[in-house]
Design an enzyme around this catalytic site. Sequence first.
Site, PDB file in Angstrom:
ATOM      1  N   ASP A 265       0.862  -1.022  -0.176  1.00 18.42           N
ATOM      2  CA  ASP A 265      -0.201   0.171   0.252  1.00 18.42           C
ATOM      3  C   ASP A 265       0.748   1.216  -0.293  1.00 18.42           C
ATOM      4  OD1 ASP A 265      -3.285   0.544   1.310  1.00 18.42           O
ATOM      5  OD2 ASP A 265      -1.880   1.979   0.164  1.00 18.42           O
TER       6      ASP A 265
HETATM    7  C1  GLC Z   1      -3.720   4.348  -0.332  1.00 20.78           C
HETATM    8  C2  GLC Z   1      -5.135   3.318   0.439  1.00 20.78           C
HETATM    9  C3  GLC Z   1      -5.312   2.356  -0.982  1.00 20.78           C
HETATM   10  C4  GLC Z   1      -4.986   2.855  -2.490  1.00 20.78           C
HETATM   11  C5  GLC Z   1      -3.356   2.992  -1.788  1.00 20.78           C
HETATM   12  C6  GLC Z   1      -3.153   3.876  -3.610  1.00 20.78           C
HETATM   13  O1  GLC Z   1      -3.572   4.672   0.886  1.00 20.78           O
HETATM   14  O2  GLC Z   1      -5.317   2.858   1.898  1.00 20.78           O
HETATM   15  O3  GLC Z   1      -6.689   1.464  -0.193  1.00 20.78           O
HETATM   16  O4  GLC Z   1      -5.436   1.961  -3.086  1.00 20.78           O
HETATM   17  O5  GLC Z   1      -3.507   4.421  -0.794  1.00 20.78           O
HETATM   18  O6  GLC Z   1      -3.947   5.497  -4.345  1.00 20.78           O
END
Ligand code: GLC
Length: 721
Positions: A265
């Site tokens: 993430d």
């Molecule tokens: C965010 C979220 C995740 C998302 C990622 C990219 O912090 O936790 O769900 O897909 O970053 O934007």
Amino acid sequence: MTKPFIQDLVNDMTLDEKLAQLTQLGPYYWGLDDTVDLTGPFKELNIKPQVMENIGSVLNGIGARNVIELQTRHLESSRQKIPLLFMADVIHGYRTILPIPLAMGSSFDLEAIERFAEIAARESAAAGIHVTFSPMTDLVRDPRWGRVMETSGEDPYLNARVTESMVRGYQGTDLKEPGRIAACVKHFAGYGAPEGGREYNTVDMSTGVLREFYLPAYKAAVDAGVAMVMAAFNTIDRIPASGNSKLLRGILREEWGFDGVTIADFNSVNELVPHGAAQDGREAAHKSLAAGLDIEMMSTHYLNHGAALVEEGLLDISLIDEAVTRVLELKDALGLFDNPFKDADPVADEADKPSAEHLQAARELGASSVVLLKNENEVLPLKRGMKLGLAGPFATSIHVLGGWAGAEKDPAVSLYTGITGKIPAADIVTAMTGELGSMLEGVFDVEDHAEEAFEQLKDCDVILAAVGENQHDTGEGGSKASLRLSANQEKLIRRLKDTGKPVVTIVFSGRPLELAPVLDASDALVQAWFLGSESGNSIADVLFGDYNPSGRLSMSFPYSVGQIPVYYNAYQTGRPYDPQYPNVRYVTRYLDIPNDPLFCFGYGLSYSSFAYSSFNVEAAADGRVLASIEVENTSEVTGKETVQLYIRDVTASVVRPVKELKGFKQVTLAAHEKQIITFEITSEMLMFYGQDDELVFEPGDFDIMIGRNSGDHATQRIWIS
Ligand code: GLC
């Protein structure tokens, strides 16, 4: 089997090129956002500009023109001409915004959900997106957590069915097909259980609970062929998911056989350091790569430390080669080596509005996601010709797309506009329509309500109170300790009730709110969620009976925030509360509030009425166990009912939930039509994770339940061996 050309590419890559392939950055690192000094981020992230030529993927660089430009520049500079992968958060639509997933879960309409994902894939592909970070399938039991809006709720079975429908809708059977994108299921695992419902907080649970409730939907995604899995921010058993080998290698790859790509993430590799699980970025890179995390998102420890880890013999190059191979195989599965632009289409992407066909699908799925929670004296459906009052911060608001609203290019249809599609504006009186601020802005209420406004409404036949929470107070970073409507909104509803007119309270929210304080003052109560582009039309279709409400709650609505976590599939405990003896003290109870939620999982009303009878459970001659029930529409109105099957394993080697959803069937019945609904009770439904985390079946008594929701069903006990 790895294709020879991919093997050749990997063999030809330098170690730095491999590590760059495993790195994902936002578009401004390529200077796409001209407000950013290109040298700035490089210095922060210590990236040498020539490395940029080998980066593997781009986060949220959406827009067909952007993608075409970036891909073109990249391929000109890339030594091996390996195309970039473009990934983005398309959670409930790109141009056409559909209901938030928690609302979609309440539709129980798996075909419509698959169709939503197909629409989202088509629109995203035209914008140059190759991978969506969806489905988000974290099981949730705590509406204080803002991201409950993104998931399909509190039930493992429903979450699994919704998740596989989304994966099928996004991916189809061939990623090379036009209009298909790869899906990335997230957040693996258990992100939906932060203590206190507080965003990014500690997650701590037994492996038995993890397996029984939280893992099934991710596994359903893997079984449906999901292309990618995103690791969660949180720890699982005290190890951050992004560096958790038991999770990423043990369960995901070795036990489930997942052979796709895993991705961090946002910055979650780096976050091993503040978690206290890594001394520094070098150790974070070491742990994540060793755990089998393929792509590092928006941090660059793989890039900065990977080579040294290999050269010092701390990390086997084969782990890196495996990860790179998986990334290249995904690019090949998408056809990017033959057509690096895939479906990017500036004309389609820059159309002035979504297609009528897509908007109609959004309208229909929105209507079927609305949940009718109360309808005293059949104040609904509204009649044409009546004079309607419309008050509250969501009466005329277009800010009802919900969080993660894709391209956010197109305004939603407001409730007012939807209603004017049903009755003349002359028959609508609006008052007190000032919108809510958001908590982050500090003004999350509406002004106190002037007396004269009530004068305008007192001649109306029915008054609609459109209330709720600001959509920016939901989603990521949207945790709240209180779930009540703001003070002035509660006051508004009570004051509207004082007019003596029927009050229909319509709730716009991304989570279950605490509605007990306004229940008595509401003659009808409608949960309208955030329904996306066609919100006002979907709600108006329900209010005027052009769509007979069929939504059933995908998550319990608490009587009080003090009950949380409150969910239907709970363990009974050694001292269960018996409502026949309300004054017994030493049982599991509160002194000041009930144990039961205000509205339970699976609950929802219809304009029809359905009678259940002739419930029967039997072992058929062929050894199968069949449960059947007759459902009759006893009203004059055709309606859709979601007949739900729950099962309880009464006694086992570990305690088992008092009931678990194991199936549901949606049936549309005309006035006075009846139908026998039958479920086969399969051995798979009866298996569970025993003390050794092994799937087991144990003979014994089982309660078989069929009904209209988790709190209203027939029950029969049967011995199954
Ligand atoms: C965010 C979220 C995740 C998302 C990622 C990219 O912090 O936790 O769900 O897909 O970053 O934007």
